[in-house]
Write an enzyme that holds these catalytic residues in place. Sequence first.
Site, PDB file in Angstrom:
ATOM      1  N   ARG A 326      78.057 -23.682 -13.035  1.00  0.00           N
ATOM      2  CA  ARG A 326      76.820 -23.481 -13.812  1.00  0.00           C
ATOM      3  C   ARG A 326      76.159 -22.224 -13.254  1.00  0.00           C
ATOM      4  O   ARG A 326      75.675 -22.233 -12.132  1.00  0.00           O
ATOM      5  CB  ARG A 326      75.912 -24.715 -13.629  1.00  0.00           C
ATOM      6  CG  ARG A 326      74.769 -24.801 -14.614  1.00  0.00           C
ATOM      7  CD  ARG A 326      73.764 -25.854 -14.176  1.00  0.00           C
ATOM      8  NE  ARG A 326      73.069 -25.418 -12.976  1.00  0.00           N
ATOM      9  CZ  ARG A 326      72.385 -26.220 -12.150  1.00  0.00           C
ATOM     10  NH1 ARG A 326      72.313 -27.510 -12.391  1.00  0.00           N
ATOM     11  NH2 ARG A 326      71.775 -25.729 -11.086  1.00  0.00           N
ATOM     12  N   HIS A 330      69.288 -25.508 -13.817  1.00  0.00           N
ATOM     13  CA  HIS A 330      69.477 -26.592 -14.784  1.00  0.00           C
ATOM     14  C   HIS A 330      68.947 -26.191 -16.166  1.00  0.00           C
ATOM     15  O   HIS A 330      69.589 -26.414 -17.175  1.00  0.00           O
ATOM     16  CB  HIS A 330      68.776 -27.855 -14.292  1.00  0.00           C
ATOM     17  CG  HIS A 330      68.845 -28.967 -15.282  1.00  0.00           C
ATOM     18  ND1 HIS A 330      70.020 -29.628 -15.551  1.00  0.00           N
ATOM     19  CD2 HIS A 330      67.901 -29.499 -16.093  1.00  0.00           C
ATOM     20  CE1 HIS A 330      69.791 -30.536 -16.494  1.00  0.00           C
ATOM     21  NE2 HIS A 330      68.522 -30.478 -16.844  1.00  0.00           N
ATOM     22  N   TYR A 338      68.520 -22.995  -4.685  1.00  0.00           N
ATOM     23  CA  TYR A 338      69.274 -23.850  -3.752  1.00  0.00           C
ATOM     24  C   TYR A 338      70.778 -23.544  -3.746  1.00  0.00           C
ATOM     25  O   TYR A 338      71.512 -24.006  -2.898  1.00  0.00           O
ATOM     26  CB  TYR A 338      69.061 -25.335  -4.135  1.00  0.00           C
ATOM     27  CG  TYR A 338      69.199 -25.594  -5.623  1.00  0.00           C
ATOM     28  CD1 TYR A 338      70.456 -25.776  -6.203  1.00  0.00           C
ATOM     29  CD2 TYR A 338      68.080 -25.592  -6.458  1.00  0.00           C
ATOM     30  CE1 TYR A 338      70.596 -25.970  -7.564  1.00  0.00           C
ATOM     31  CE2 TYR A 338      68.212 -25.793  -7.833  1.00  0.00           C
ATOM     32  CZ  TYR A 338      69.475 -25.979  -8.368  1.00  0.00           C
ATOM     33  OH  TYR A 338      69.615 -26.163  -9.721  1.00  0.00           O
TER      34      TYR A 338
HETATM   35  C1  LIG Z   1      71.362 -41.613 -17.538  1.00  0.00           C
HETATM   36  C2  LIG Z   1      70.600 -40.368 -17.185  1.00  0.00           C
HETATM   37  N1  LIG Z   1      70.204 -40.171 -15.910  1.00  0.00           N
HETATM   38  C3  LIG Z   1      69.509 -39.065 -15.566  1.00  0.00           C
HETATM   39  C4  LIG Z   1      69.193 -38.130 -16.522  1.00  0.00           C
HETATM   40  C5  LIG Z   1      68.409 -36.885 -16.149  1.00  0.00           C
HETATM   41  N2  LIG Z   1      69.296 -35.728 -16.145  1.00  0.00           N
HETATM   42  C6  LIG Z   1      69.380 -34.906 -17.218  1.00  0.00           C
HETATM   43  S1  LIG Z   1      70.498 -33.671 -16.982  1.00  0.00           S
HETATM   44  C7  LIG Z   1      70.831 -34.207 -15.415  1.00  0.00           C
HETATM   45  C8  LIG Z   1      71.852 -33.479 -14.583  1.00  0.00           C
HETATM   46  C9  LIG Z   1      73.173 -33.538 -15.216  1.00  0.00           C
HETATM   47  O1  LIG Z   1      74.141 -32.921 -14.436  1.00  0.00           O
HETATM   48  P1  LIG Z   1      75.601 -32.826 -14.968  1.00  0.00           P
HETATM   49  O2  LIG Z   1      76.024 -34.100 -15.585  1.00  0.00           O
HETATM   50  O3  LIG Z   1      76.448 -32.320 -13.856  1.00  0.00           O
HETATM   51  O4  LIG Z   1      75.500 -31.776 -16.162  1.00  0.00           O
HETATM   52  P2  LIG Z   1      75.093 -30.223 -16.090  1.00  0.00           P
HETATM   53  O5  LIG Z   1      73.618 -30.159 -16.198  1.00  0.00           O
HETATM   54  O6  LIG Z   1      75.608 -29.686 -14.816  1.00  0.00           O
HETATM   55  O7  LIG Z   1      75.762 -29.607 -17.268  1.00  0.00           O
HETATM   56  C10 LIG Z   1      70.108 -35.343 -15.105  1.00  0.00           C
HETATM   57  C11 LIG Z   1      70.192 -36.060 -13.823  1.00  0.00           C
HETATM   58  C12 LIG Z   1      69.586 -38.390 -17.846  1.00  0.00           C
HETATM   59  N3  LIG Z   1      69.312 -37.528 -18.821  1.00  0.00           N
HETATM   60  N4  LIG Z   1      70.299 -39.501 -18.152  1.00  0.00           N
END
Ligand SMILES: Cc1ncc(C[n+]2csc(CCOP(=O)(O)OP(=O)(O)O)c2C)c(N)n1
Length: 440
Positions: A326, A330, A338
Amino acid sequence: MANQKKTTRGVNHRPGKKAEVGERKSDGKTTQAGASPGRQKSLPNAITDYRLEKPSFTLRQIHHGDQVRYEVKGDLSAPAPPLRDSRYLGKEQLIEIYRWMLLNRRMEAALENLYKQGKVVGGVYFGLGQEACSCASAYALKKDEWLGPMIRNQGSLLVKGFSPRDIMMQYMAKAGSPTKGRDASSHFGDIRERNVVAPISTLGDLIPVLAGVALGARLQGKNIAVMTYIGDGGQSTGVTYEGINFAAVQNLGLVLIVENNLWGYSTPADMQFRLKDLAERAIAYGIPGVIVDGTDACQVYDACHEACERARRGEGPTLIEAKMMRMKGHAIHDAAEYVPKPLFEYWKKRDPIARLEAHLLKKRWLTVQANEELIGDVERQLEADRDYAVNSPMPTPESAAGGVYCEEGCHKIAPKYALPKVADGNAAALKQSTAAVHLK
Ligand SMILES: Cc1ncc(C[n+]2csc(CCOP(=O)(O)OP(=O)(O)O)c2C)c(N)n1
Ligand SMILES: [Mg+2]
């Protein structure tokens, strides 16, 4: 997959134990799981790895008093390998994918500017560095097949027929946007024309939904490929397990791309799971697992194409782990301070667009001049779409009540492929058991 390396994994190497499923025996063969009725005769116990390089580094959390930072350990000096030649893509197709990837990136750059000008309602999410994964994967789907994108897969939305204008208007909550200004960012789909299920924020929930779409198509007599994505963070959710397992036991054509981009918010993948490769999870579901370099459009396409073909043959799901990074935070509010800088530098050398561009030029599938024309064309389209989106009106206050309650005919859902066929011609039997439904 003749020239792909297969490695045995998921084995238990306790000394003195008999060879287990997937374990290499002294005769060099791997053991097979006992076949039982309704179960696949031989469980796939090998992971297909398409990569030309296998980066090996780890991320550790370091505490200094109440300060936390991350440290990367391993060799980050290797130059990027060339792309792997696709076994399926011809010149025109690969150029088309390259164009989608460029459009994806330039559109996100435009969105970043629109955000900074205060024109975006809410945040902006980027798929920088992941364009090959989004675009080359969706390119493997047929027009009547289904996509369930996540926030970083705006490229796959473009491939599936949304325009940059649609996406930019959506971010600006314009009246003419896919949700008519009722939702921001990426929460939109199109179940009528483009076969796109809107992203679901609850991570993992798209997986059973897409499996359900494949089941619906099968009940209508057709095996189709359905594609969705989950991150290295999101794959830890319970619903991910439930969704893949359901697709596996029902032999549904789910193509699940696990986007291992090394971060889930500010948590490094190394703190999220103990496996080296998330593709290994496939072994536990009894389905094929594939690893690709997510920055190599050819690898992504080939793995997705093979998984889609498997799905169309009714052979069930495939889990594809796409390894990449990435390249931003976020979302736009996150400066990703970080992330250790050397990690960005390492992956910058693996920029999916620069690598595909070099690949096309080297193969002489694209001349320098044709490339410049293509880039100019993408920029012109984007400018026109951005101007249109910026100048289009916001929804009127009176329109807010519309589209909330069911309006005449709005929920008429017709079978997409055919009417379900029932064994004895008695529609009531369908209610009793889906087992009574014949495949064409
Ligand atoms: C069940 C759930 N837990 C927490 C979240 C909050 N949340 C949204 S995106 C995210 C990080 C996701 O990381 P990843 O799956 O690695 O995807 P990336 O953002 O790296 O594409 C989190 C914790 C959520 N949307 N749904
Ligand atoms: Mg992630």
